[in-house]
Design a protein around this motif. Structure first.
Motif, PDB file in Angstrom:
ATOM      1  N   GLU A   1      47.874  41.562  27.183  1.00 19.81           N
ATOM      2  CA  GLU A   1      48.114  42.271  28.456  1.00 19.81           C
ATOM      3  C   GLU A   1      49.082  43.438  28.235  1.00 19.81           C
ATOM      4  O   GLU A   1      48.871  44.534  28.735  1.00 19.81           O
ATOM      5  CB  GLU A   1      48.725  41.326  29.502  1.00 19.81           C
ATOM      6  CG  GLU A   1      47.833  40.168  29.916  1.00 19.81           C
ATOM      7  CD  GLU A   1      46.804  40.530  30.974  1.00 19.81           C
ATOM      8  OE1 GLU A   1      46.815  41.677  31.466  1.00 19.81           O
ATOM      9  OE2 GLU A   1      45.973  39.651  31.281  1.00 19.81           O
TER      10      GLU A   1
ATOM     11  N   ARG B   1      40.641  42.209  36.160  1.00 22.07           N
ATOM     12  CA  ARG B   1      41.371  43.389  35.674  1.00 22.07           C
ATOM     13  C   ARG B   1      41.022  43.781  34.253  1.00 22.07           C
ATOM     14  O   ARG B   1      41.163  44.935  33.871  1.00 22.07           O
ATOM     15  CB  ARG B   1      42.884  43.169  35.793  1.00 22.07           C
ATOM     16  CG  ARG B   1      43.426  42.105  34.867  1.00 22.07           C
ATOM     17  CD  ARG B   1      44.855  41.748  35.198  1.00 22.07           C
ATOM     18  NE  ARG B   1      45.327  40.678  34.339  1.00 22.07           N
ATOM     19  CZ  ARG B   1      44.980  39.405  34.468  1.00 22.07           C
ATOM     20  NH1 ARG B   1      44.155  39.029  35.432  1.00 22.07           N
ATOM     21  NH2 ARG B   1      45.439  38.493  33.643  1.00 22.07           N
ATOM     22  N   GLN B   2      40.541  42.797  33.451  1.00 27.40           N
ATOM     23  CA  GLN B   2      40.302  43.146  32.047  1.00 27.40           C
ATOM     24  C   GLN B   2      39.030  43.963  31.840  1.00 27.40           C
ATOM     25  O   GLN B   2      38.858  44.580  30.791  1.00 27.40           O
ATOM     26  CB  GLN B   2      40.281  41.895  31.189  1.00 27.40           C
ATOM     27  CG  GLN B   2      41.721  41.464  30.943  1.00 27.40           C
ATOM     28  CD  GLN B   2      41.865  40.131  30.287  1.00 27.40           C
ATOM     29  OE1 GLN B   2      40.921  39.356  30.251  1.00 27.40           O
ATOM     30  NE2 GLN B   2      43.042  39.850  29.792  1.00 27.40           N
TER      31      GLN B   2
ATOM     32  N   ALA C   1      42.500  43.365  46.426  1.00 25.31           N
ATOM     33  CA  ALA C   1      43.426  43.251  45.298  1.00 25.31           C
ATOM     34  C   ALA C   1      43.175  41.945  44.537  1.00 25.31           C
ATOM     35  O   ALA C   1      43.271  41.919  43.303  1.00 25.31           O
ATOM     36  CB  ALA C   1      44.858  43.302  45.814  1.00 25.31           C
ATOM     37  N   GLU C   2      42.806  40.870  45.262  1.00 27.12           N
ATOM     38  CA  GLU C   2      42.587  39.580  44.594  1.00 27.12           C
ATOM     39  C   GLU C   2      41.418  39.691  43.619  1.00 27.12           C
ATOM     40  O   GLU C   2      41.498  39.264  42.467  1.00 27.12           O
ATOM     41  CB  GLU C   2      42.279  38.466  45.607  1.00 27.12           C
ATOM     42  CG  GLU C   2      43.439  38.072  46.492  1.00 27.12           C
ATOM     43  CD  GLU C   2      43.685  39.066  47.633  1.00 27.12           C
ATOM     44  OE1 GLU C   2      42.871  40.004  47.818  1.00 27.12           O
ATOM     45  OE2 GLU C   2      44.705  38.920  48.318  1.00 27.12           O
TER      46      GLU C   2
ATOM     47  N   PRO D   1      41.562  49.410  39.469  1.00 26.06           N
ATOM     48  CA  PRO D   1      42.961  49.514  39.906  1.00 26.06           C
ATOM     49  C   PRO D   1      43.516  50.916  39.656  1.00 26.06           C
ATOM     50  O   PRO D   1      44.237  51.463  40.505  1.00 26.06           O
ATOM     51  CB  PRO D   1      43.684  48.465  39.047  1.00 26.06           C
ATOM     52  CG  PRO D   1      42.624  47.438  38.763  1.00 26.06           C
ATOM     53  CD  PRO D   1      41.348  48.226  38.600  1.00 26.06           C
TER      54      PRO D   1
ATOM     55  N   LEU E   1      40.185  42.373  42.269  1.00 27.18           N
ATOM     56  CA  LEU E   1      40.494  43.279  41.160  1.00 27.18           C
ATOM     57  C   LEU E   1      41.431  42.613  40.154  1.00 27.18           C
ATOM     58  O   LEU E   1      41.263  42.768  38.942  1.00 27.18           O
ATOM     59  CB  LEU E   1      41.093  44.588  41.678  1.00 27.18           C
ATOM     60  CG  LEU E   1      40.100  45.441  42.468  1.00 27.18           C
ATOM     61  CD1 LEU E   1      40.778  46.673  43.032  1.00 27.18           C
ATOM     62  CD2 LEU E   1      38.927  45.856  41.588  1.00 27.18           C
ATOM     63  N   ALA E   2      42.390  41.848  40.663  1.00 23.98           N
ATOM     64  CA  ALA E   2      43.319  41.171  39.750  1.00 23.98           C
ATOM     65  C   ALA E   2      42.561  40.182  38.859  1.00 23.98           C
ATOM     66  O   ALA E   2      42.803  40.111  37.647  1.00 23.98           O
ATOM     67  CB  ALA E   2      44.408  40.458  40.550  1.00 23.98           C
ATOM     68  N   GLN E   3      41.621  39.458  39.471  1.00 20.53           N
ATOM     69  CA  GLN E   3      40.863  38.480  38.670  1.00 20.53           C
ATOM     70  C   GLN E   3      40.003  39.163  37.598  1.00 20.53           C
ATOM     71  O   GLN E   3      39.720  38.592  36.559  1.00 20.53           O
ATOM     72  CB  GLN E   3      39.916  37.680  39.580  1.00 20.53           C
ATOM     73  CG  GLN E   3      40.609  36.590  40.361  1.00 20.53           C
ATOM     74  CD  GLN E   3      39.734  36.106  41.511  1.00 20.53           C
ATOM     75  OE1 GLN E   3      38.513  36.284  41.489  1.00 20.53           O
ATOM     76  NE2 GLN E   3      40.360  35.526  42.514  1.00 20.53           N
TER      77      GLN E   3
END
Ligand SMILES: C[S@@+](CC[C@H](N)C(=O)[O-])C[C@H]1O[C@@H](n2cnc3c(N)ncnc32)[C@H](O)[C@@H]1O
Length: 355
Positions: free
Chosen positions: A18, A289-290, A282-283, A295, A285-287
């Motif tokens: 990360e 994100r890779q 946002a939830e 974002p 996208l966070a899940q």
């Protein structure tokens, strides 16, 4: 309690991963954009073995050498002998996607001035988008959204004119002129650079075709409508808007509703082809994100005052505008067990309801 060595090391690894991801983009994006703008990628496709001296336009040869060494450490280049390099298989894949780097990098000034912006009270010196980089990047990146809309326009709508509001470098108009013989085109853009680039690109590629372009704010419907009507007279047209609605929404769906209602009042028989970006939650996208760059897209749209709306807000807009949805195509949907899938981008064809 005994420490589970394996799971500890894999947790450490994933934190390192990360961290590296967060830091790398800051360096790699300007590097890839800079060598891309030098014509590096066209060159290495033709000439697989190269050295820095093949790029005499880089007056700072020692910087170029540092860049090649950096790209080697990222496994994008492989050094041969005597300062020569070739691309690795990964390098080829990445360099072919130069356009993916250009649009985000065109907001570089916003990122460089971020700290100053953060600690200063408004009014601030507004950072600038690099327009040329932006239109080069966005035109290419958007190519995959064009075919469904163009196919629908050609088969079903059959207009005599296509009017693209926010025409960028004229990429979309170029595809339309290529696919639909006889169609005439008008490009409108806020930016003079875009208007000039559109005119230059299209007139070169399509001599003898009717091509107009002028600068105007797309939100100022009464001004551009007069000029458009003076060109098209009574002939039929379709109006396209690629990523324009978020430029004028100010994050308020009612502004989009008013805008489209005004377009309908002035062009009551004209269908619209609309393509837009979606503010995914946002939830979600966070899940994911890779694998998603959304974002970053949302950040640079937000800090440059562009109001990307959510999928729910677009559904509300659809219910309140005097148009019927006749074609929808969604792209890059993401979902989760808890949330219904949302697209990152959508294309709509809207036909006007009789007033
Ligand atoms: C994403 S690009 C459009 C891409 C283009 N249609 C194509 O074929 O590639 C968005 C364009 O909208 C223009 N733009 C932004 N705000 C605008 C506005 N209010 N009125 C007209 N054009 C605008 C920008 O200058 C930029 O060239």
């Amino acid at each position: 309690m005994p420490v589970d060595k394996d799971s500890k090391s894999s947790a450490d690894l994933s934190i390192s991963h990360e961290l590296v991801t967060l830091i790398r983009g800051f360096f790699a994006t300007p590097v890839i954009t800079a060598v891309g703008r030098l014509g590096f990628f066209e060159f290495i496709l033709k000439q697989p073995v190269f050295s820095s001296s093949d790029f005499p336009q880089a007056a700072n040869q020692s910087l170029l050498k540092n860049i090649f060494q950096y790209l080697e450490r990222l496994d994008l280049l492989k050094s041969l002998q005597e300062g020569q390099y070739e691309c690795t298989p990964l390098g080829k894949q990445i360099f072919q996607r130069l356009s993916s780097f250009l649009a985000p990098h065109s907001y570089g000034d916003y990122m460089v001035r971020l700290y100053d912006q953060l600690i200063q009270a408004p009014p601030l010196h507004q950072p600038k988008v690099d327009r040329l980089e932006n239109i080069l990047g966005s035109g290419r990146t958007h190519e995959r959204y064009f075919p469904t809309a163009i196919s629908y326009i050609r088969r079903k709508l059959k207009p005599q004119w296509i009017v693209d509001i926010g025409c960028g470098d004229g990429k979309f108009l170029g595809f339309v002129l290529q696919d639909i013989p006889e169609i005439k085109s008008i490009g409108i853009d806020l930016s003079e650079v875009s208007v000039q680039t559109t005119q230059k690109n299209l007139k070169q590629r399509f001599p003898g075709r009717t091509i107009h372009a002028f600068d105007c704010n797309g939100a100022d419907v009464s001004t551009w409508s007069q000029k458009v009507k003076s060109f098209v007279n009574e002939e039929s047209l379709t109006i396209s808007m690629w990523f324009l609605l978020h430029e004028i929404s100010e994050r308020d769906p009612s502004r989009v509703i008013r805008f489209l209602t005004e377009v309908h009042r002035l062009f009551p028989r004209t269908p619209l082809a609309v393509c837009e970006l979606v503010r995914q939650s946002a939830e979600l996208l966070a899940q994911n994100r890779q694998t998603l760059v959304m974002p970053e897209y949302l950040l640079f749209h937000d800090i440059s005052g562009q109001g990307v709306l959510s999928w729910t807000e677009y559904q509300t807009i659809l219910k309140q505008i005097p148009y019927d949805l006749v074609m929808q195509r969604t792209f890059d949907e993401i979902g989760s067990e808890l949330e219904t899938p949302e697209p990152a981008t959508f294309v709509w064809v809207l036909v006007p309801r009789p007033s």
